[in-house]
Design an enzyme around this catalytic site. Structure first.
Site, PDB file in Angstrom:
ATOM      1  N   GLY A 352     -12.795 -33.442  34.961  1.00 25.96           N
ATOM      2  CA  GLY A 352     -12.338 -32.868  35.867  1.00 25.96           C
ATOM      3  C   GLY A 352     -10.948 -33.906  36.432  1.00 25.96           C
ATOM      4  O   GLY A 352     -10.189 -33.917  35.654  1.00 25.96           O
ATOM      5  N   THR A 353      -8.989 -33.655  36.777  1.00 26.81           N
ATOM      6  CA  THR A 353      -8.008 -33.362  35.888  1.00 26.81           C
ATOM      7  C   THR A 353      -7.133 -33.088  37.364  1.00 26.81           C
ATOM      8  O   THR A 353      -7.742 -31.984  38.508  1.00 26.81           O
ATOM      9  CB  THR A 353      -8.005 -31.772  35.522  1.00 26.81           C
ATOM     10  OG1 THR A 353      -9.016 -32.045  34.190  1.00 26.81           O
ATOM     11  CG2 THR A 353      -6.691 -31.233  35.376  1.00 26.81           C
ATOM     12  N   VAL A 354      -5.251 -33.531  37.443  1.00 27.13           N
ATOM     13  CA  VAL A 354      -4.881 -32.565  38.479  1.00 27.13           C
ATOM     14  C   VAL A 354      -3.628 -31.897  37.708  1.00 27.13           C
ATOM     15  O   VAL A 354      -3.617 -32.158  36.267  1.00 27.13           O
ATOM     16  CB  VAL A 354      -4.162 -33.875  39.082  1.00 27.13           C
ATOM     17  CG1 VAL A 354      -5.366 -34.468  39.994  1.00 27.13           C
ATOM     18  CG2 VAL A 354      -3.322 -34.917  37.956  1.00 27.13           C
ATOM     19  N   MET A 434      -6.627 -26.495  37.475  1.00 28.20           N
ATOM     20  CA  MET A 434      -7.706 -27.255  36.563  1.00 28.20           C
ATOM     21  C   MET A 434      -8.557 -27.512  36.936  1.00 28.20           C
ATOM     22  O   MET A 434      -9.503 -26.304  38.072  1.00 28.20           O
ATOM     23  CB  MET A 434      -6.794 -28.212  37.386  1.00 28.20           C
ATOM     24  CG  MET A 434      -7.050 -29.146  38.554  1.00 28.20           C
ATOM     25  SD  MET A 434      -7.571 -30.690  39.282  1.00 28.20           S
ATOM     26  CE  MET A 434      -9.078 -30.588  38.548  1.00 28.20           C
TER      27      MET A 434
END
Length: 534
Positions: A352, A353-354, A434
């Site tokens: 899961g 990431t930005v 991402m």
């Protein structure tokens, strides 16, 4: 970088600007970074402001309790920051097995490692920033205090998480997650306002103490107390000992362009290995059946070896230099034929990431990524802080023969990776995609679309993507050309057409024209992506 006219133009238009640019997955976060640029901050200040805002306006992907990596270009030099945190000192494979686990769990207190995000902000601010950390965090604090309306993709994934967690997070340690992220007994809806005053107070304490509160102060005490109460391993002592690591970025040259990544424990070198293998397989052709097959096979080999070998650099059984060598690339490219392969790990001779990108008029550029992993992370929220903790420990192995074996104080193989492109010693710019193990595959596709096909930043991101899953299994997006799908099937690939693009990564790009300084930006059409430009 200049671009030729190309038949594929993308779903949106590339954004151009001169004074500054911020590209990320949430419009409010992008605007926060731009506001800091306009107040006199530089690209580093803008990156921190954007990252902090993302912990508020996209909690489905990241938070204060996660890890971060950054590549910073300033004064014609590239710097690398590894702000991933280690396993607690009190944890061990034996302790986990004694609790009845054969592998590291996904959720709960066990997979929580030391968060690196607050330390990353402080380190970047101290070394390269122009404004104080307190001032740079102010936009994020305001969003947390006053609230903001949920955007469409954010709302979609928030609801998916809530629907899953309401049946799986049934024990006491998860209560604060629901109190924080489902305050009305449900996920907030698209367009509905959501706020987190506790999150605002935590951000303010980080800003006022240059992040020391998180690692040594009141927040650290709250984390320590919670972990002790619920049988976790992370302690205040683990937090107080944590330091970020400044690292030398690694690179390969792909057709005249230097492609840069953070060295292990990150998985960025998988993208570099794949590019090195791929460039030995003949000249690529646009939308060619053979070219696509070669791309996938190169990625499969690189990823298979990456998952087998990557961990902390000192504990890798084969060196980074060997894996990025021409000898390795030649040997692996010779394995590839015209049929889909079932990759085996490279034989080691005995012995899961930005994501966000920023740029300013002075020439500073930042490629930055942070994540809680797998969406909201561990599901653990420390009461009265708004802080959701990551679950990076899940990627540790409990197999004593595996290089990525769980050890106290060790950092695990890490999925989040920022990328950067340069040419002839000059910055081209930051890029990233991402999304878990899609990330090096996204980096590979960004570079090949940019360098081989001269696509502009937006068209590069909008191109339909493929993703290797395992063995011969390949996923492609619904828009993927059918003749290419049929060609892959004919070569023995097991192709599955995904129902949507949610698992294919979310990227951002900013390129700089070396002669004029004009910035060109692309943002992700698969999410609520936005570019704020000046």
């Amino acid at each position: 970088m200049d671009y030729l006219h190309h038949p594929f133009q993308g779903k949106r238009h590339t954004v151009f600007a001169k004074k500054g640019m911020v590209a990320t997955s949430q419009p409010l976060a992008a605007q926060a970074g731009l506001d800091i640029l306009k107040k006199g901050g530089n690209a580093i200040d803008a990156a921190i402001a954007t990252a902090a805002a993302l912990t508020v306006v996209e909690p489905t992907s990241n938070g204060i309790g996660g890890d971060a990596f950054a590549l910073v270009w300033t004064k014609d030099k590239l710097y690398g920051l590894n702000a991933s945190g280690p396993a607690p000192q009190s944890i061990s494979p034996e302790a986990i097995r004694e609790k009845g686990y054969d592998e590291m769990p996904v959720h709960g207190v066990i997979p929580v490692t030391v968060p690196g995000v607050p330390a990353a902000w402080a380190a970047l601010s101290e070394r390269f920033g122009k404004l104080s950390l307190q001032e740079v965090l102010e936009p994020a604090i305001q969003y947390a205090e006053e609230g903001y309306p949920l955007t469409p993709i954010l709302g979609k994934y928030w609801k998916i998480a809530y629907d899953k967690y309401k049946t799986t997070f049934t024990s006491e340690e998860f209560n604060a997650w629901f109190e924080t992220f489902a305050p009305n007994g449900r996920a907030p809806e698209i367009g509905e306002m959501w706020s987190s005053p506790n999150h605002a107070r935590s951000l303010r304490a980080i800003g006022e103490t240059n992040a020391r509160d998180f690692y040594e102060g009141e927040t650290a005490d709250k984390i320590d107390t919670f972990m002790k109460k619920h049988g976790g391993y992370l302690s205040k002592e683990d937090l107080s000992k944590y330091k970020v690591e400044w690292v030398e970025p690694i690179s390969v040259n792909y057709k005249g362009y230097d492609v840069w990544e953070i060295p292990p424990n990150g998985q960025g070198m998988v993208a570099l290995m794949a590019l090195n293998i791929y460039k030995h397989l003949g000249e690529p052709r646009w939308q060619s059946k053979e070219t696509l097959h070669h791309q996938i096979e190169a990625m499969k080999l690189a990823f298979t070896d990456g998952l087998a070998f990557i961990t902390e650099s000192a504990e890798m059984p084969i060196s980074v230099e060997q894996l990025l060598s021409e000898e390795y690339a030649n040997k692996r490219s010779n394995v590839i034929n015209e049929e889909s392969g079932n990759p085996e790990v490279y034989y080691i001779p005995k012995g899961g990431t930005v994501y966000l990108a920023t740029a300013d008029e002075e020439g500073n550029m930042v490629s930055y990524i942070q994540s809680n992993y797998m969406g909201f992370g561990s599901g653990i929220v420390i009461p009265n802080t708004g802080i959701a903790l990551q679950n990076r420990g899940h990627d540790f192995s409990l197999d004593v023969a595996h290089p990525n074996i769980l050890k106290p104080g060790k950092r695990t193989l890490h999925t989040i990776i920022p990328g950067f492109l340069s040419k002839n010693g000059k910055a081209v710019g930051p890029f990233g995609v991402m999304g878990g193990y899609m990330q090096p595959q996204g980096h590979f596709q960004v570079v090949t679309n940019t360098v081989d096909y001269m696509l502009n930043p937006q068209a590069t991101l909008d191109m339909p993507r493929w993703q290797w899953i395992k063995g011969k299994v390949i996923h492609v997006e619904p828009e993927f050309p059918s003749y290419l799908v049929q060609s892959l099937i004919g070569r023995g690939h097991q192709v599955q057409i995904a129902s949507d693009g949610g698992t294919f990564g979310r990227g951002q790009i900013i390129w700089r024209n070396a002669e004029t300084g004009v910035l060109q930006g692309g943002t992700e059409s698969r999410t609520d992506g936005s570019i704020a430009a000046w």
